[in-house]
Motif scaffolding. Sequence first.
Motif, short mmCIF file in Angstrom:
data_model
loop_
_atom_site.label_atom_id
_atom_site.label_comp_id
_atom_site.label_asym_id
_atom_site.label_seq_id
_atom_site.Cartn_x
_atom_site.Cartn_y
_atom_site.Cartn_z
N MET A 146 1.88 3.55 -7.31
CA MET A 146 2.51 4.79 -7.72
C MET A 146 1.63 5.95 -7.29
O MET A 146 0.40 5.82 -7.23
CB MET A 146 2.70 4.85 -9.25
CG MET A 146 3.57 3.77 -9.81
SD MET A 146 3.70 3.87 -11.60
CE MET A 146 4.81 5.26 -11.79
N ALA A 147 2.25 7.09 -7.01
CA ALA A 147 1.51 8.30 -6.65
C ALA A 147 2.35 9.51 -6.98
O ALA A 147 3.59 9.45 -6.96
CB ALA A 147 1.13 8.29 -5.18
N ILE A 148 1.68 10.64 -7.28
CA ILE A 148 2.33 11.92 -7.54
C ILE A 148 1.83 12.91 -6.50
O ILE A 148 0.62 12.97 -6.20
CB ILE A 148 2.02 12.43 -8.97
CG1 ILE A 148 2.61 11.47 -10.01
CG2 ILE A 148 2.58 13.83 -9.19
CD1 ILE A 148 2.27 11.81 -11.43
N ALA A 205 -0.01 6.49 -12.73
CA ALA A 205 -0.14 7.77 -12.02
C ALA A 205 -0.15 8.89 -13.05
O ALA A 205 0.66 8.88 -13.98
CB ALA A 205 1.00 7.98 -11.03
N VAL A 206 -1.08 9.85 -12.90
CA VAL A 206 -1.24 10.98 -13.83
C VAL A 206 -0.89 12.26 -13.11
O VAL A 206 -1.32 12.48 -11.96
CB VAL A 206 -2.69 11.04 -14.38
CG1 VAL A 206 -2.83 12.16 -15.39
CG2 VAL A 206 -3.08 9.72 -15.01
N LEU A 209 7.40 12.10 -7.70
CA LEU A 209 6.74 10.85 -8.04
C LEU A 209 7.21 9.79 -7.06
O LEU A 209 8.40 9.67 -6.77
CB LEU A 209 7.10 10.43 -9.48
CG LEU A 209 6.73 9.01 -9.90
CD1 LEU A 209 5.22 8.86 -10.03
CD2 LEU A 209 7.40 8.63 -11.22
N LEU A 210 6.26 9.00 -6.52
CA LEU A 210 6.55 7.99 -5.52
C LEU A 210 6.20 6.62 -6.09
O LEU A 210 5.09 6.44 -6.63
CB LEU A 210 5.75 8.24 -4.24
CG LEU A 210 5.75 9.68 -3.72
CD1 LEU A 210 4.74 9.85 -2.63
CD2 LEU A 210 7.13 10.07 -3.23
N GLY A 267 0.82 -1.21 0.00
CA GLY A 267 0.00 0.00 0.00
C GLY A 267 0.84 1.25 0.00
O GLY A 267 1.95 1.28 0.55
N LEU A 268 0.30 2.33 -0.64
CA LEU A 268 0.98 3.63 -0.71
C LEU A 268 -0.08 4.72 -0.73
O LEU A 268 -1.10 4.60 -1.44
CB LEU A 268 1.83 3.71 -1.98
CG LEU A 268 2.46 5.06 -2.32
CD1 LEU A 268 3.56 5.41 -1.34
CD2 LEU A 268 3.01 5.06 -3.73
N SER A 269 0.14 5.79 0.07
CA SER A 269 -0.82 6.89 0.10
C SER A 269 -0.11 8.17 0.51
O SER A 269 0.91 8.13 1.22
CB SER A 269 -1.96 6.58 1.08
OG SER A 269 -2.91 7.64 1.11
N ILE A 270 -0.65 9.31 0.06
CA ILE A 270 -0.12 10.64 0.42
C ILE A 270 -1.28 11.51 0.89
O ILE A 270 -2.46 11.17 0.69
CB ILE A 270 0.61 11.30 -0.77
CG1 ILE A 270 -0.31 11.40 -1.99
CG2 ILE A 270 1.88 10.56 -1.11
CD1 ILE A 270 0.27 12.16 -3.14
#
Length: 1169
Positions: A621-623, A578-579, A630-631, A371-374
């Motif tokens: 992935m996340a921006i 990721a956009v 970019l993560l 899992g990944l979150s910002i």
Amino acid sequence: MSSVVAQSHFIFGLRTGVRSNLCFLDEQTVVFTSGNSCVCFNTVQRWQRFISGSERSQGMRAMTISSNKRYLAVSECGERATVTVFDLQHEQGRKRKVLTAGDVSVPEFVCIAFSPDSKYLTGLTGGPEWMLVLWLWEKHKVLATVKTTNPNNPVTQVSFNPYNNTQLCVTGTGVFKLFRYSEGSLKQSSFAKVESINFLCHTWMSEQRVIAGTDTGRLLVFESGDLRREISMTSVQGQSDRQVEVKKIKDTGVDEGPSVLSITAILPYSKGFACSRGPGIVCLFEQAEENSYRKSREIKIPPDPCCGDVTLAEDQQIDAICISPAEETLAISTNRGQLYSVSLSSVDMNKEEQLPFEFLSQSFHSSSITGLSICIRKPLIATCSLDRSVRIWNYETKVLELYKEFQEEAYSVALHPTGLFILVGFSGKLRLMNLLIDDIRTFKEFTVRSCRECAFSNGGHMFAAVNGNIIQIYSVISFDNILNLKGHNGKVCRIEWSLDDSRLVSCGVDGAVYEWNTRSGKRESESVFKSCSYTGVAFSSDCKTILAVGTDLTLKEIQDCQVLRELPADETAHTALAVSHSGRVVFTGTSSGTVRAIKYPLPIQKEWITYQAHCGPVTKMAITYDDQFLLTVSEDGCLLIWKIIDKEGRGLKSNKHIVHTEEILITKSDLEEKTQHMLEMKMRLEELQMENEYQLRLKDMSYNEKLKELSDNFVQQIETLKTSQQAMKIEMEKQECENQQNSAELARKHSKELKELELSYSQKLIVEHKKYQDLHQKHQRMQEDYEKQLKSVEDCKIQAVEELTKMYETKLQEKAQLLAQCQEDNEQKISVYKAIIKQVEEDEERKILDIQTQYEKKLQTEKQTNTSLKGKTSIMTQKFYSLQKQIDERGTDINKLKQERLRLLGLIRSLESDIEDLKRQISGHEKTSQDKDNIISCLKRKNQELEKLKFVLEFQLNELKQKTEPLQQDISLKKEQIHQLEEELIQTDKSNTQLKLIVSELRLKLKTRDKEMHNERQKVRDLETHLQRLKSDLYSCVGFIQDPKKLRDNIQMIYARYVQQTDRVERSSANDPIQKALCHQCDQQEKTVNGLRMRLAKTADDHERIYIKIMKENVTLIAELNELRKELHLARTQAKDYKAHLAHLKKPKKSKPGSEVAAYQEPKQLSVS
């Protein structure tokens, strides 16, 4: 191609399974493997530099650094394994050489090592060959190869002797061998019998001594390749000053029992060596005498307070040990992907205390990240992993802010936009937790099992959680289940909210992409491809279209239930998406661990930029919301932060201005504990201040006494100096009087000399004036004479010029004829020269072809002979091994027969003793002789039978000896034949090398002749151009025949140009391009310096503007906070008044909570900024 570029910025994680995956570059910088890169990490300034792996590699297997800390070598496995050497002095780690095993295809190199002078590099291939390869790596040349062991005995480590550049050591299970490089091959120089010992590591302590560690926890010392003794692991410095017991051991090994711990890593340093001893322990050994070592210290990995299972940290196996160049710091890496360090200076100072290891930077994930979150209001990243931990990272400070390990595995994670709450999906339940100052605590649980995906809305008032194939939407305020979105036939893989939280998009394994209305719960659009299993989905920046990736290896853009665009991919599948919020670029992660940057709107063809990132599939992935970072996370357990920039190196400009807050949550009990702790510390401070003041007073008293003594001494010295100063003053006054008298006498002398000089110079001036007048008259006369001579010379000149013109015209005609003849001769010579060159080339080509055919035939015959000899040698070796087995079996049979013979001899002796006893009894008892005669006769018969058995056994022994003697002779003959075949192989190798040298020399000769041809052709061209220029200049001179002055000037110019500078033509032609290149390089460097200065000035201005904006916004936020506090106070007073009024009216009904304040008052927390 995309105009936006991603640059590796920082990585959290360590790649395990790599040999020597940690080493020091200098005192502050370490190099370790992470993802698909080698990372140079400065532990003080906290910056990282990335050295990425090759594109087609299937993973790293080993790493090593040279002794001068300049070169780094990395081995990568694949269809054909490679070893890449990087130059660490270059800023970006420039790739120097890529080495392979030559003609042999090798899948991997298990271990690599540099020689002490960094000239050679050795690599050990994997099974079943276990071949050792030696390179002269700067020339990309394989010097020698040798097979180290059989397939059943794997090899673990290879190393160079630090005192001898040509000696190597190889260890493994039942393997301890020393090799020496001489005469173009690696030859074994030791034959230690260690078949039953499993070596895991070794190190060189001197030119002849090697210490090796085993899987049973033994430290064995080898001298010149022979096993000499064992170092005891029991005694520790401080218990007794006696030396460690050094035991003589046999090569058969000793059963150590199950409690013995294995030694997996060992490293020498100036005082002795350091080695691991089981999980989580490093022992330091110091040299007591020349041949003995004693254990001085044990350093342990401490238990992790944030881990549920305290013993997990202590049970980590140590994979690698390294020491900084100044031996100030010792660092280790473990099999759970953690890096620890300890200061050796503090270890030496505090010898009585136990100093544990500390994290080198921070704790990492040890398993796949799921899992990944910002969040929006804080620069935080939340990750969860199969190692049952949840971690909070700060991507601005590059620090692990908070982490906690649980009893269950965490599958998904979501951060609240404020950054104060976190939603984690465990295998049992879905938990909403508070992010406190030093803990993560649960305050609400939901009955959603194995939630693989969850996400907060952008407003933070709702969250969505996946329960199998159903998406459940809950209210964050009331914790009620608002909606259940049903429609997927398989598991839902990914969900994402729109910017206004009115829509939600989801994709699943069933090949469906649905767009939901979060107010009504209805589907607004759908796109189903049953042949594709989707793994990622996202809204575009304007939320008008949907982008999705799946197992069909394509990137789809969907709008109104239709696929607008479809970008085909190559063999690797996209796993995450990721956009950017600016809508300029789309980032995708692949199953091979790479990251791709694709321009948006999507191109028609395959146009993207690929970056090497991870060594496993990218899971999430996340921006960030400001489009700066970019993560990416992967199954390799690494979190990689990328910096998003344009091609000019500038960050992307986002329309949104995001201000990060600094509020944190803390419970009332924790705050009270901390305030109490602060009070206790204040009391302790006051006590320490009192003690320090008392000690200062005592010191002041002692220092005052010392000052008095010093002042008395100084007063005495001052008085002595005053007396000496007065004596010096008297002497100075005397010297001043003498100097004044001398100066007066000198002034008188100088005045007299001046007067005399003035008189002499006045007389000289009068004489010179008269001479000047005479010379002026002579000058006038000379002018008149010269004018007359000039007129006569001009007349003569005119006549001479006419004669010269006639002469030069005739000479020009003659020279023109000569030039024509020279040209014709040159053309004839060139044609002849070309014909000669063609003939020479044809002759040389024929010779080369003949030589090639001859050598190819010889090579083929020699290869055939080599193959036949190899077959013969293999057959002979098999026969040799079979004969050895037969000899061993016969030897065992002989030993058994010998034992039986000894047993029978013992029986015979016992029986003989019985016979003697019986004879004595017969002599004593003659009366009962008849009965005893029968017994004696029986015994004699038995004796005869035993003698017959003895004779038979001796006969069998003789036969066995006769059979073994011819077998031994055959073995000796076979050994001699094998030795002869090996000598023939060596001779054939030498002849091959000589033939290769001859071919290379012939090629060099050809190249030199081609260069000479080219130079002579260039000279001919230069001469032709020279002649053409001369002709044109002569043609222009012909036009000035009537004007003799111009004709003379032009002829002089031609002479100066073509006659005087002929010798300098070649030099100038050679030097001109070098000067031009130097000038061009200087101009380019000046331009780059000016550009960098301009960029520096611009960045400084931008930083000042941003700082001023942040200060203004902080002021406005503080004002708003004060107003909100006032409103809260008023609301609380009103609530108290309403409660009092209700109590007065005595109504039984209770008021329902209807605001976020009432919902969040349950945990009784305080918001602290």
